[in-house]
Motif scaffolding. Structure first.
Motif, PDB file in Angstrom:
ATOM      1  N   ASN A  39       0.855  -1.175   0.000  1.00  0.00           N
ATOM      2  CA  ASN A  39       0.000   0.000   0.000  1.00  0.00           C
ATOM      3  C   ASN A  39       0.894   1.229   0.000  1.00  0.00           C
ATOM      4  N   THR A  40       0.604   2.191  -0.852  1.00  0.00           N
ATOM      5  CA  THR A  40       1.441   3.392  -0.920  1.00  0.00           C
ATOM      6  C   THR A  40       1.348   4.242   0.338  1.00  0.00           C
ATOM      7  N   SER A  41       0.342   3.997   1.176  1.00  0.00           N
ATOM      8  CA  SER A  41       0.186   4.752   2.427  1.00  0.00           C
ATOM      9  C   SER A  41       0.741   4.016   3.636  1.00  0.00           C
ATOM     10  N   LEU A  42       1.370   2.872   3.435  1.00  0.00           N
ATOM     11  CA  LEU A  42       1.929   2.074   4.530  1.00  0.00           C
ATOM     12  C   LEU A  42       3.446   2.238   4.556  1.00  0.00           C
ATOM     13  N   LEU A  43       3.968   2.664   5.698  1.00  0.00           N
ATOM     14  CA  LEU A  43       5.405   2.817   5.896  1.00  0.00           C
ATOM     15  C   LEU A  43       5.838   1.776   6.922  1.00  0.00           C
ATOM     16  N   VAL A  44       6.698   0.855   6.521  1.00  0.00           N
ATOM     17  CA  VAL A  44       7.117  -0.250   7.389  1.00  0.00           C
ATOM     18  C   VAL A  44       8.499   0.052   7.962  1.00  0.00           C
ATOM     19  N   VAL A  45       8.604  -0.111   9.288  1.00  0.00           N
ATOM     20  CA  VAL A  45       9.804   0.290  10.022  1.00  0.00           C
ATOM     21  C   VAL A  45      10.499  -0.921  10.636  1.00  0.00           C
ATOM     22  N   ALA A  46      11.765  -1.101  10.288  1.00  0.00           N
ATOM     23  CA  ALA A  46      12.626  -2.090  10.934  1.00  0.00           C
ATOM     24  C   ALA A  46      13.340  -1.399  12.088  1.00  0.00           C
ATOM     25  N   SER A  47      14.125  -2.142  12.843  1.00  0.00           N
ATOM     26  CA  SER A  47      14.769  -1.608  14.037  1.00  0.00           C
ATOM     27  C   SER A  47      16.289  -1.596  13.903  1.00  0.00           C
TER      28      SER A  47
END
Length: 124
Positions: A31-39
């Protein structure tokens, strides 16, 4: 913009999983509105427990690594009854990135979620 934690890997090994191959949700959604964050660990590398994925993960935020690099968070319930607790994980990195996103959006409120995501990824 929806900011989602990438996840903390395999509970048995403690090591991060490639979520391009081992789907986890909502992080593996497209989704272009989903930002996924790793650590990130305390040395600006990927934390060993953090899920990763070239296609699935967008950014890396400070998530901490025990025992020295932890983030302190306010909490209402824990075994020690304390107001603050030192924690780690992609769920600690995601709110840091959310805060950065909110600051950028406050400066340029006309940005779409997709535009903001590209800016945070360093491509905008």
């Amino acid at each position: 913009l929806i900011v989602a934690a990438a996840g903390n890997g395999d509970p048995m090994s403690g090591l991060g999983l490639n979520i391009d191959l081992h789907k986890t949700f909502p992080a593996s959604l497209t989704n272009t509105s989903l930002l996924v964050v790793a650590s990130a660990d305390g040395q600006n590398g990927l934390a060993p427990y953090s899920n990763y994925g070239k296609e699935s993960v967008d950014v890396v935020g400070p998530g901490g690594v025990p025992p020295r690099h932890l983030l302190v968070s306010a909490t209402t319930q824990n075994a020690h009854g304390s107001a603050f607790e030192a924690l780690f994980g992609t769920s600690m990195a995601a709110p840091v990135v959310s805060g950065i996103a909110a600051q950028v959006w406050s400066l340029v409120p006309q940005l779409s979620a997709a535009q903001l995501k590209e800016i945070l990824k360093g491509a905008g």
